[in-house]
Design an enzyme around this catalytic site. Structure first.
Site, PDB file in Angstrom:
ATOM      1  N   CYS A  88      73.901  95.804  42.927  1.00 36.53           N
ATOM      2  CA  CYS A  88      73.262  94.376  42.361  1.00 36.53           C
ATOM      3  C   CYS A  88      71.682  94.538  41.979  1.00 36.53           C
ATOM      4  CB  CYS A  88      73.535  93.047  42.332  1.00 36.53           C
ATOM      5  SG  CYS A  88      73.592  92.042  41.427  1.00 36.53           S
ATOM      6  N   LYS A 135      74.645  94.452  51.630  1.00 31.43           N
ATOM      7  CA  LYS A 135      73.553  94.120  50.876  1.00 31.43           C
ATOM      8  C   LYS A 135      72.832  93.399  52.199  1.00 31.43           C
ATOM      9  CE  LYS A 135      72.608  91.700  46.824  1.00 31.43           C
ATOM     10  NZ  LYS A 135      73.151  90.833  45.028  1.00 31.43           N
ATOM     11  N   GLU A 167      80.557  96.510  41.623  1.00 35.99           N
ATOM     12  CA  GLU A 167      80.446  95.492  43.001  1.00 35.99           C
ATOM     13  C   GLU A 167      81.448  94.481  43.048  1.00 35.99           C
ATOM     14  OE1 GLU A 167      77.181  91.852  43.839  1.00 35.99           O
ATOM     15  OE2 GLU A 167      77.046  92.891  41.781  1.00 35.99           O
TER      16      GLU A 167
END
Length: 505
Positions: A381, A327, A268
């Site tokens: 994440c 995301k 990430e």
């Protein structure tokens, strides 16, 4: 019961302290401590403290104190982000932990209150069923309310044991309900409940061992190279360190191998640049991987509307963008600030701007297709901690890919708990999972949640491993949490309608 009578003789402060200690005992079941057996002592203690508490309010206080102990231990890593820039944010570290533990503990307080309402006599099997069901319901609500935070669910304490395999059938909440019931039965202090608890745990263990012993699925797929730069968060964006970490990523990507990787995966926010707007950077990354080898990397994106996204970009030959994902499940206080307008109104703008990344949400979970790879679902994440957001049915992926920066979580408990939750997603869905983490633990996980290969925490390097095969969709993958929710509602209803024992005249 004698134990309940003993608990009732304790003062309120003593009962609250013991409840917090019981919560700590439950927390010690989770990584890195790995003592799930303590639940069979901690939950009976909490049961008797709950039963001895005066009324529903006393029961709620007992549950809240237990939650404070549990979340105070399992979420102790939450202070780490505030210590990255300690001069600016360090003063907020302890208040953040206390606020988080105290806030999440309200779910447990509500569960203990509800259990007392359903089983006001607070004794016998009725009380055990009510408390187990109410606590499971609270954990489910914690997973979805206000975007949800299903960290350290009861089932996760058993990730390293065959018991965890039952999540393929019951999911995390169904398995959590079973484990809470089994751990509460000894509180009845009678031979039959003790035998039932032992037999139930043995059955779960045996069924899990059987599942682990089944033949592996289809032959492994493409070879993945996971690159772990190990960029400490306090150094990651310092101007003099950016070239060093970037060169480390390029060097590990270009390193020779006996079997050339079919894809390279970076973690990430691996680089500070907008890769899709920097063709020179994209071309350099692609050149390091070599012709025909895509690179999947976490990188920031800027939308056409000017919004900022935490994204995953796939680069092909010459730096061509093969696809991207944005995301959608953002971290409160980390990637966006809840109630930012209210903070500005009361003069706390510096918190809203200093702590929150102010990212925009992506459109939601989706499949991503990259040439040469089976279709996969990207998870950035902590998107991997939400079991109910894994795609199912016709959209079911062939594997899961998590890219994460666990440098925010410190080096003690957070990274290992995060890894456990990724392993549970693999078990629940019957899907392999590849995990590229900035500081570790990067890993390739098979469809039964076993870590086949990994890079340890705090070590730079690369990991080449074949992607394991996928299993057929599990029962949980087909039905989700419906069975668990029906079961807990049935138990609560049954406890509430349980015939009351008549007192002797």
């Amino acid at each position: 019961m004698a134990t309940t009578a003993w608990a009732s003789r304790r003062g309120r402060v003593s009962r609250v302290a013991l409840a917090a200690l019981g919560g700590v005992g439950l927390g010690l079941g989770h990584s890195p401590y790995g003592l799930p057996w303590l639940a069979f002592a901690a939950l009976p203690l909490l049961f008797h403290l709950w039963a001895a508490a005066p009324g529903r309010a006393g029961a709620a206080l007992t549950g809240w104190a237990a939650g404070v102990g549990f979340f105070g231990l399992t979420l102790s890593w939450i202070v780490e982000p505030f210590l990255v820039d300690i001069a600016r944010h360090g003063v907020l570290a302890i208040p953040a932990l206390l606020g988080m533990a105290g806030g999440l503990a309200l779910f447990w307080g509500a569960a203990f209150w509800l259990a007392r309402a359903a089983a006001p006599e607070a004794r016998g099997l009725r009380a055990v069923l009510a408390l187990a069901a109410a606590l499971t319901g609270a954990e489910y609500l914690r997973s979805v309310v206000l975007t949800g935070f299903p960290w350290a669910l009861p089932a996760y304490a058993w990730t390293d044991t065959p018991v965890a395999q039952a999540a393929a059938w019951a999911g995390p909440h169904g398995l959590g309900l079973l484990l809470l019931l089994l751990a509460l039965l000894p509180a009845l202090l009678r031979p039959l409940p003790l035998l039932a608890a032992a037999a139930g745990l043995a059955l779960l263990w045996g069924a899990g061992a059987w599942r682990l012993d089944r033949p592996d699925p289809a032959a492994p797929g493409p070879v993945l190279r996971l690159v772990q730069p190990n960029a400490a968060q306090r150094l990651k964006w310092q101007p003099e360190m950016i070239p060093r970490f970037y060169q480390r990523l390029l060097t590990e990507t270009a390193a020779p191998a006996g079997t050339a990787p079919d894809a390279v995966i970076w973690p990430e926010t691996a680089v500070p640049w907008l890769v899709q707007e920097e063709p020179g950077v994209a071309a350099q990354i692609a050149a390091a991987a070599g012709p025909g080898t895509p690179v999947l990397l976490g990188a920031l994106e800027r939308g056409a509307d000017g919004g900022w996204y935490n994204g995953l970009t796939a680069l092909g030959d010459g730096g061509a963008v093969l696809g991207s994902y944005r995301k959608h499940h953002l971290v409160p206080f980390g990637e966006y600030m809840p109630l930012a307008g209210a903070l500005r109104a009361v003069g706390l703008l510096w918190i809203a701007e200093g702590l929150a990344g102010s990212f925009d949400r992506g459109p939601g979970p989706r499949l991503m297709a990259v040439p040469g790879l089976p279709p996969f679902q990207p998870l950035i994440c902590y998107e991997a901690i939400f079991p109910h957001q894994i795609l199912r049915g016709a959209q079911r992926p062939a594997w899961l890919l998590q890219v994460t920066n666990d440098a925010w979580f410190g080096t003690w408990s957070g990274p290992y708990q995060h890894l456990d939750q990724a392993r549970m997603r693999a078990i629940e869905q019957g899907l392999p999972l590849a995990r590229a983490a900035n500081t570790g633990v990067s890993a390739v996980i098979d469809a039964r949640g076993r870590v086949l290969a990994s890079l340890p925490l705090g070590v730079p390097g690369r990991l080449d491993a074949a992607l394991p095969g996928a299993l057929e969709p599990t029962l949980y993958a087909r039905t989700g949490d419906r069975a668990a929710l029906i079961a807990l509602l049935a138990l609560l209803t049954g406890a509430a309608l349980w015939p009351r024992r008549r007192r002797a005249a």
